[in-house]
Design a protein around this motif. Structure first.
Motif, mmCIF file in Angstrom:
data_model
loop_
_atom_site.group_PDB
_atom_site.id
_atom_site.type_symbol
_atom_site.label_atom_id
_atom_site.label_comp_id
_atom_site.label_asym_id
_atom_site.label_seq_id
_atom_site.Cartn_x
_atom_site.Cartn_y
_atom_site.Cartn_z
ATOM 1 N N LEU A 194 -5.674 -8.259 -3.704
ATOM 2 C CA LEU A 194 -5.060 -7.243 -4.249
ATOM 3 C C LEU A 194 -4.198 -5.597 -3.320
ATOM 4 C CD1 LEU A 194 -8.177 -5.902 -6.142
ATOM 5 C CD2 LEU A 194 -5.857 -7.228 -7.121
ATOM 6 N N ILE A 195 -3.428 -5.263 -4.414
ATOM 7 C CA ILE A 195 -2.635 -4.214 -3.623
ATOM 8 C C ILE A 195 -3.403 -2.872 -4.216
ATOM 9 C CG2 ILE A 195 -0.618 -2.913 -3.401
ATOM 10 C CD1 ILE A 195 0.752 -5.777 -3.399
ATOM 11 N N TYR A 196 -4.232 -2.000 -3.406
ATOM 12 C CA TYR A 196 -4.998 -1.490 -4.018
ATOM 13 C C TYR A 196 -3.913 0.359 -3.933
ATOM 14 C CZ TYR A 196 -9.159 -3.584 -2.917
ATOM 15 O OH TYR A 196 -10.547 -4.292 -2.819
ATOM 16 N N ARG A 197 -4.419 1.006 -5.289
ATOM 17 C CA ARG A 197 -3.106 1.518 -5.800
ATOM 18 C C ARG A 197 -4.030 3.334 -5.679
ATOM 19 N NH1 ARG A 197 2.445 0.689 -8.228
ATOM 20 N NH2 ARG A 197 2.996 2.183 -7.623
ATOM 21 N N LYS A 198 -3.415 4.221 -5.700
ATOM 22 C CA LYS A 198 -3.884 5.575 -5.300
ATOM 23 C C LYS A 198 -5.109 5.892 -6.381
ATOM 24 C CE LYS A 198 -2.006 10.393 -6.836
ATOM 25 N NZ LYS A 198 -1.204 10.924 -7.179
ATOM 26 N N LEU A 245 -7.782 4.023 -4.623
ATOM 27 C CA LEU A 245 -8.291 4.870 -3.590
ATOM 28 C C LEU A 245 -9.281 6.237 -3.790
ATOM 29 C CD1 LEU A 245 -5.368 3.495 -1.377
ATOM 30 C CD2 LEU A 245 -7.283 2.378 -0.931
ATOM 31 N N ARG A 273 -12.549 6.307 -2.088
ATOM 32 C CA ARG A 273 -12.773 7.218 -0.543
ATOM 33 C C ARG A 273 -13.286 7.942 -1.098
ATOM 34 N NH1 ARG A 273 -6.629 10.159 -0.442
ATOM 35 N NH2 ARG A 273 -5.208 8.758 0.828
ATOM 36 N N GLU A 298 2.425 8.246 -2.123
ATOM 37 C CA GLU A 298 0.491 7.989 -2.577
ATOM 38 C C GLU A 298 0.097 7.024 -2.065
ATOM 39 O OE1 GLU A 298 1.541 6.086 -6.641
ATOM 40 O OE2 GLU A 298 2.093 8.485 -7.131
ATOM 41 N N PRO A 299 -0.883 7.525 -1.883
ATOM 42 C CA PRO A 299 -1.951 5.927 -0.760
ATOM 43 C C PRO A 299 -1.860 5.199 -1.362
ATOM 44 C CG PRO A 299 -3.249 7.580 -2.267
ATOM 45 C CD PRO A 299 -2.093 8.031 -2.704
ATOM 46 N N VAL A 300 -1.388 3.651 -1.084
ATOM 47 C CA VAL A 300 -1.476 2.244 -1.274
ATOM 48 C C VAL A 300 -2.951 1.409 -0.348
ATOM 49 C CG1 VAL A 300 0.557 2.137 -2.501
ATOM 50 C CG2 VAL A 300 0.143 1.853 -0.245
ATOM 51 N N LEU A 301 -2.762 0.232 -0.272
ATOM 52 C CA LEU A 301 -4.056 -0.244 0.326
ATOM 53 C C LEU A 301 -3.200 -1.941 0.245
ATOM 54 C CD1 LEU A 301 -4.924 -0.297 3.398
ATOM 55 C CD2 LEU A 301 -7.424 -0.949 2.119
ATOM 56 N N HIS A 312 2.028 5.383 1.269
ATOM 57 C CA HIS A 312 1.424 5.819 2.739
ATOM 58 C C HIS A 312 0.990 4.312 2.548
ATOM 59 C CE1 HIS A 312 -1.600 8.392 2.911
ATOM 60 N NE2 HIS A 312 -1.389 8.191 1.669
#
Lengths: 452, 452
Positions: free
Chosen positions: A22-26, A29, A33, B49-52, B120
């Protein structure tokens, strides 16, 4: 998952070119966190040191303990080339980090004074799942925290298991996730463990394992030669424990357990947007209302607050933010300004309340949030308990499969186990006065259900 | 690095079985977490926006932009097997994430309303370095933050470069790390960039690149077909920028730049142990002194405080904590208790000061910490400026190589560049009125130095 696609895309994107990654989005996260912060703080207060191990594990190290590698060998990603070169030794992407951690424990631990040694890391792990992947629930890359500890003896290791149960329990309490701890049957424990405790919750009647704690046999400390010198100068093998919750599965749990017909809900601390401010405009007063709302927002900087200044109607804004689980809505219009008030609407109960602007302090909000959490927890526990069943016979097991956790008599014979596992997985077995539902003879009780 | 091995092991262990891959330990992770927190907060305030993104990149995606893959192809780790299967398509461990991010940008960006899009992530990246690896400075796995952004036009992209310069500048200011920004020469820019700005600092006379900002040409948006519809309905390629600081190199910088003959020093916010409390016992008063010290510790919970209750002598404790860069030492003995005082010793100046216990508030400590940072910054800048040289001829370049940053005339001819690069690397070139030191003719100025 029965959640709008439009909203799920704020959490993750499942269209990346590697299946099961997956691409984790805001929004995801933010939730991850928060849970990571709480967990890490509590682990570190209890004496765990943060570490970060490399993602790559040389083949010989991964294979050092034979039961362990057998448990993982069908699902390891292997790096075999680097640059234009074929590597002499294959390197695994960590499926879990016992083996690299233990190579270092054997260097770090010398004396009883080095014990207990407790370390933890938050990281991604990699498993080439052959079962169908599911976002957040079964992926080929997933986020977790893993703890690894070494002790002088079994007694200290058992105390650590209790300590971790307390820490995981506190996190799950914060997340308002109901669960049961099952001691996994012999055939389903962690490869190399003496026993495995698993945390099982329910999503739509199916069991989701969200965390595990393993008390390891001495096989690992022998394979990795992790010894310490005791007070009398004797050299002894350490006792090892390891444990971890899956952040992805915890996220899947709160998304699914707390949602209702109006959309998502979150324990307030974890909501991507905790508070939404909706200005109610009348003709010609737009600037006054916005100014009033901005003043409120400034007082609440410690929360994740959005002031929705968009062109949508108030009704559209209510709907938009309800679906996304903003747990508190604050409305303010001309009449509220006149009375120096706001209208506060809770997402969980949808109850409206007028509050004097001066009384809308961070403390007041925290109080409301605490009550929201209490309510979410109670609703979740009620639903969970309603999905605990007892089956008197194998037909009942069939009927109840996929509806929750089933308590059922089950003896130790493999044929009886196999019969029941045609319909459900056995989560744990206990010694209790119950007859086997299959053969009607020996007396044990099992907890079972359809698993993800 | 010229730091005690015993102390370095509190930051990392370099004995892991994969060369160039470190195990990060507690002290390093405290520093990295602090810098990551500051950076992420500032990026997110500025609209990132944070992503991973997943760690694995399919070969065809990594190879989509031809210049880019040429820059990385000798240093990519490849996953070619999973379980017992050979994969149809090789998967790279991300050496950097432009290519996976851009595959998603081409899905996420439709209209001018989607722009700017700024994301980011803090993560590890992987490069099979063929040069000698060095802990924190050149590794095969390293920690960084990478930002990736898309804009309507070059003008907006340039404004973003300015914004990032401000954000990185603030972080480096907090870290008290002096640096220069060099626009890298054509032959040394990021593969696929229109230009590269690099942040160079100095460790023992050698240049360490700690961060970069790249303004990309349109090659990437063309290769990945990232287009938006503008206000008039025209479809245009976006402009892209990307940038990142290396957390490992920033850590190496603060360890090396701020240390002195007594050991490590840190900007106070980043010290693994910020304050050490040393009780001074006289006969029979041990409990009173400890109680007094514990009272002080309780008032300072917002800091990382250690009360050293070990059996060592006060002198041994002073030495131990000085080496580790505890930036403030608080001593308290029987006479101090009588006078309701403590003795406070700064790590940077080693100056002692008596302070009334009641005045030792978190605010007072923060004030001292601010002054420590100012002092560290000034000392570091002074040292940095003393290592900036101008060379009048090639012999001087030879002599100055490895001593700092050398300003030198250099024309555009490849033979002159090659001559100078026998001794130093060119960090940047500017149009200025200087004669080439090699051929004596054309007029440009270069900044050069020996690099890590």
């Amino acid at each position: 998952m029965d959640i709008d696609d439009e909203i799920l895309t704020e959490f993750y994107d499942n269209r990346y070119a590697v299946q099961g990654m997956l691409i984790y989005r805001k929004a995801a996260l933010i939730v991850v966190r928060e849970m990571q912060k709480i967990l890490e703080e509590n682990l570190e207060k209890a004496g765990h040191e943060p570490v970060l191990f490399p993602v790559l594990i040389p083949e010989d190290i991964l294979k050092k303990e034979s039961e362990h590698i057998k448990g993982f060998e069908t699902e390891v990603f292997w790096v075999t080339e680097a640059g234009k070169k074929v590597l002499d030794k294959k390197l695994a992407l960590r499926p879990t980090s016992e083996t690299p951690v233990y190579t270092m424990f054997s260097l770090w631990i010398r004396s009883h004074k080095d014990l207990p040694m407790k370390v933890h890391q938050s990281c991604a792990v990699y498993r080439y799942e052959t079962k169908q992947t599911r976002p957040l629930i079964r992926g080929r890359e997933f986020l977790w925290n893993e703890g690894h500890s070494a002790f002088k003896n079994l007694d200290d290791a058992e105390k650590n298991v209790e300590e971790i149960r307390k820490i995981y329990g506190d996190l799950l309490n914060d997340l308002c996730i109901p669960y049961r701890i099952h001691r996994r049957p012999e055939w389903d424990k962690f490869p190399g463990a003496s026993y495995t405790l698993a945390y099982d919750t329910l999503i739509e009647g199916k069991i989701l394992q969200i965390a595990t704690i393993h008390n390891l046999s001495e096989k690992f400390s022998e394979a990795f030669n992790i010894k310490y010198e005791d007070e009398e100068g004797n050299h002894k093998f350490v006792r090892l424990t390891c444990y971890g919750p899956s952040f992805g599965r915890l996220l899947a749990s709160i998304l699914n357990i707390h949602k209702d017909e109006n959309g998502l809900k979150f324990p307030a601390k974890f909501a991507p947007t905790q508070i939404v401010l909706v200005p109610i405009f009348a003709k010609g007063n737009k600037e006054d209302v916005l100014k009033y709302c901005r003043g409120i927002k400034e007082k609440l900087v410690q929360f994740r607050v959005v002031l929705d200044e968009s062109d949508k109607t108030p009704g559209e804004k209510f709907y938009y933010w309800e679906k996304r689980g903003a747990m508190l809505r604050i409305e303010a219009g001309p009449r509220d300004i006149e009375n120096n008030e706001v209208v506060v609407v809770r997402r969980d109960t949808r109850k409206k309340e007028k509050i004097k602007k001066d009384e809308l302090t961070p403390e007041k909000i925290s109080e409301i949030f605490k009550d929201i959490d209490k309510n979410l927890r109670e609703m979740a526990v009620k639903k969970f308990n309603e999905a605990i069943f007892t089956a008197g016979g194998i037909d009942e097991v069939k009927n109840l499969a996929g509806k929750g956790i089933i308590t059922v008599g089950l003896c130790e014979k493999e044929e009886c186990r196999n019969e029941i596992e045609n319909y459900v997985s056995v989560l744990g077995v206990e010694e209790k006065e119950e007859k086997c539902v299959v053969c009607g003879k020996e007396r044990k009780v099992a907890y079972a259900g359809k698993t993800y």
